[in-house]
Design a protein around this motif. Sequence first.
Motif, PDB file in Angstrom:
ATOM      1  N   ASP A  51       0.858  -1.181   0.000  1.00  0.00           N
ATOM      2  CA  ASP A  51       0.000   0.000   0.000  1.00  0.00           C
ATOM      3  C   ASP A  51       0.896   1.234   0.000  1.00  0.00           C
ATOM      4  O   ASP A  51       1.492   1.587   1.014  1.00  0.00           O
ATOM      5  CB  ASP A  51      -0.902  -0.012   1.238  1.00  0.00           C
ATOM      6  N   PRO A  53       1.683   5.245  -2.375  1.00  0.00           N
ATOM      7  CA  PRO A  53       1.239   6.137  -3.439  1.00  0.00           C
ATOM      8  C   PRO A  53       1.880   5.740  -4.763  1.00  0.00           C
ATOM      9  O   PRO A  53       3.080   5.455  -4.822  1.00  0.00           O
ATOM     10  CB  PRO A  53       1.704   7.521  -2.978  1.00  0.00           C
ATOM     11  N   TYR A 206      -8.837   4.579  -8.541  1.00  0.00           N
ATOM     12  CA  TYR A 206      -8.147   5.872  -8.538  1.00  0.00           C
ATOM     13  C   TYR A 206      -8.893   6.870  -9.420  1.00  0.00           C
ATOM     14  O   TYR A 206      -9.406   6.515 -10.483  1.00  0.00           O
ATOM     15  CB  TYR A 206      -6.716   5.739  -9.075  1.00  0.00           C
ATOM     16  N   GLU A 234      -6.561   8.880  -0.593  1.00  0.00           N
ATOM     17  CA  GLU A 234      -5.732   7.814  -1.146  1.00  0.00           C
ATOM     18  C   GLU A 234      -6.194   7.336  -2.519  1.00  0.00           C
ATOM     19  O   GLU A 234      -5.539   6.491  -3.149  1.00  0.00           O
ATOM     20  CB  GLU A 234      -5.679   6.619  -0.186  1.00  0.00           C
ATOM     21  N   LYS A 235      -7.303   7.888  -3.016  1.00  0.00           N
ATOM     22  CA  LYS A 235      -7.747   7.589  -4.381  1.00  0.00           C
ATOM     23  C   LYS A 235      -7.471   8.746  -5.342  1.00  0.00           C
ATOM     24  O   LYS A 235      -7.714   8.612  -6.544  1.00  0.00           O
ATOM     25  CB  LYS A 235      -9.253   7.267  -4.409  1.00  0.00           C
ATOM     26  N   ASN A 278       0.896  16.313  -0.613  1.00  0.00           N
ATOM     27  CA  ASN A 278      -0.176  15.504  -0.039  1.00  0.00           C
ATOM     28  C   ASN A 278      -1.275  16.442   0.429  1.00  0.00           C
ATOM     29  O   ASN A 278      -0.993  17.531   0.945  1.00  0.00           O
ATOM     30  CB  ASN A 278       0.321  14.668   1.145  1.00  0.00           C
ATOM     31  N   ARG A 283      -2.791  11.039   3.057  1.00  0.00           N
ATOM     32  CA  ARG A 283      -1.895  10.665   1.964  1.00  0.00           C
ATOM     33  C   ARG A 283      -2.653  10.552   0.650  1.00  0.00           C
ATOM     34  O   ARG A 283      -3.731   9.938   0.579  1.00  0.00           O
ATOM     35  CB  ARG A 283      -1.243   9.319   2.281  1.00  0.00           C
ATOM     36  N   LYS A 284      -2.101  11.104  -0.402  1.00  0.00           N
ATOM     37  CA  LYS A 284      -2.743  11.031  -1.718  1.00  0.00           C
ATOM     38  C   LYS A 284      -2.571   9.656  -2.346  1.00  0.00           C
ATOM     39  O   LYS A 284      -1.823   8.799  -1.840  1.00  0.00           O
ATOM     40  CB  LYS A 284      -2.142  12.083  -2.654  1.00  0.00           C
ATOM     41  N   GLY A 285      -3.241   9.446  -3.481  1.00  0.00           N
ATOM     42  CA  GLY A 285      -3.131   8.167  -4.173  1.00  0.00           C
ATOM     43  C   GLY A 285      -1.865   8.021  -4.978  1.00  0.00           C
ATOM     44  O   GLY A 285      -1.429   6.907  -5.262  1.00  0.00           O
TER      45      GLY A 285
END
Length: 331
Positions: A51, A53, A206, A234-235, A278, A283-285
């Motif tokens: 898992d 980015p 995403y 996160e997507k 971010n 946290r971003k994807g």
Amino acid sequence: MKNLLYIFIGVLVSFFLLHSCEMDEENITTQKPLTADETYYENLRYYKQTDHPICFGWYAGYANTSSPSMADHFTGLPDSMDIVSLWMGIPSGETWDEMQYIRKVKGTKVVLCSFTHMSDGEYPLTNEGMEEFAMYLVNKVMNNDLDGLDLDYEPEGDWLKDDQFTKFIQFIGQYLGPKSNSGKLLIVDFTSKTRPQAGCEPYVDYFVHQMYGTSSAYTIQQKFDEISSWCPPEKYVPAEWLGNYPDTGGVFFTEADGNKIDSWGNPIYSVIGMARWNPTQGRKGGFATYYFEYEYNTTRPANQSIGDKESTPIPYYSLRRGIQEQSPAIR
């Protein structure tokens, strides 16, 4: 284990120097892909399964099948790149074999890219026509054993938009994406003008936001805030049109705290800016680029005319360094 993983990331994104050979008859230089031992590739595949980015990109160079440049070959892509979207259709012959190699050996996922237009008359503008179009795309993914589908949502007056597009995604979501249990990805690309609806979210892995030419973290945050009520961070994956800026890696970029310098002391441009950014929500994807192969022969980070501090150029500078900035190795 986590520390070992990040140390490995630092090693593999630095693994970029390419051997060259001289062709006597034409006196031109071509490049060969590097190879490594099986332990390296096992670690690489393991990293891709964690898992983290992602680094995503729309790729077209493979259509130049006779090109000697590694920019036009799947085997020349950065090892740590996570997802490649096929911008020029499904390859064949030796190019197909190269694509399969990076999937099986390097763990890179390859997805079919398609626009979502239905107004050209090929399918009736009804729910039945929508389902027929959806199954055409699903079957293309399945029959070619690809890793998923990347839908470019730019309706521009097309019938398949808003509520109809949500139905479309929900239908495809039975076969692809997080609710399908198929192991296949479902990705939606969009612009700020035509955003998908909240009802799409549970079915999509995403959402790639075309943020071309964006020069600040503040602007990206603003755009994400507009959809953050339904899109998990996160997507969310901001994207730059790298093909427009091969010499710099985007437009000059300013971070939220006013910083304009990357971890190596070089000026930040938007691809690496998006990789470092971010959202405040988490946290971003990941980060994404369009026509990234144009940057293969970059002079960065050895371009002192724009303020670079280093002297050795790196092929795919923005992608390699962006991956490292996004998931820093622990030294």
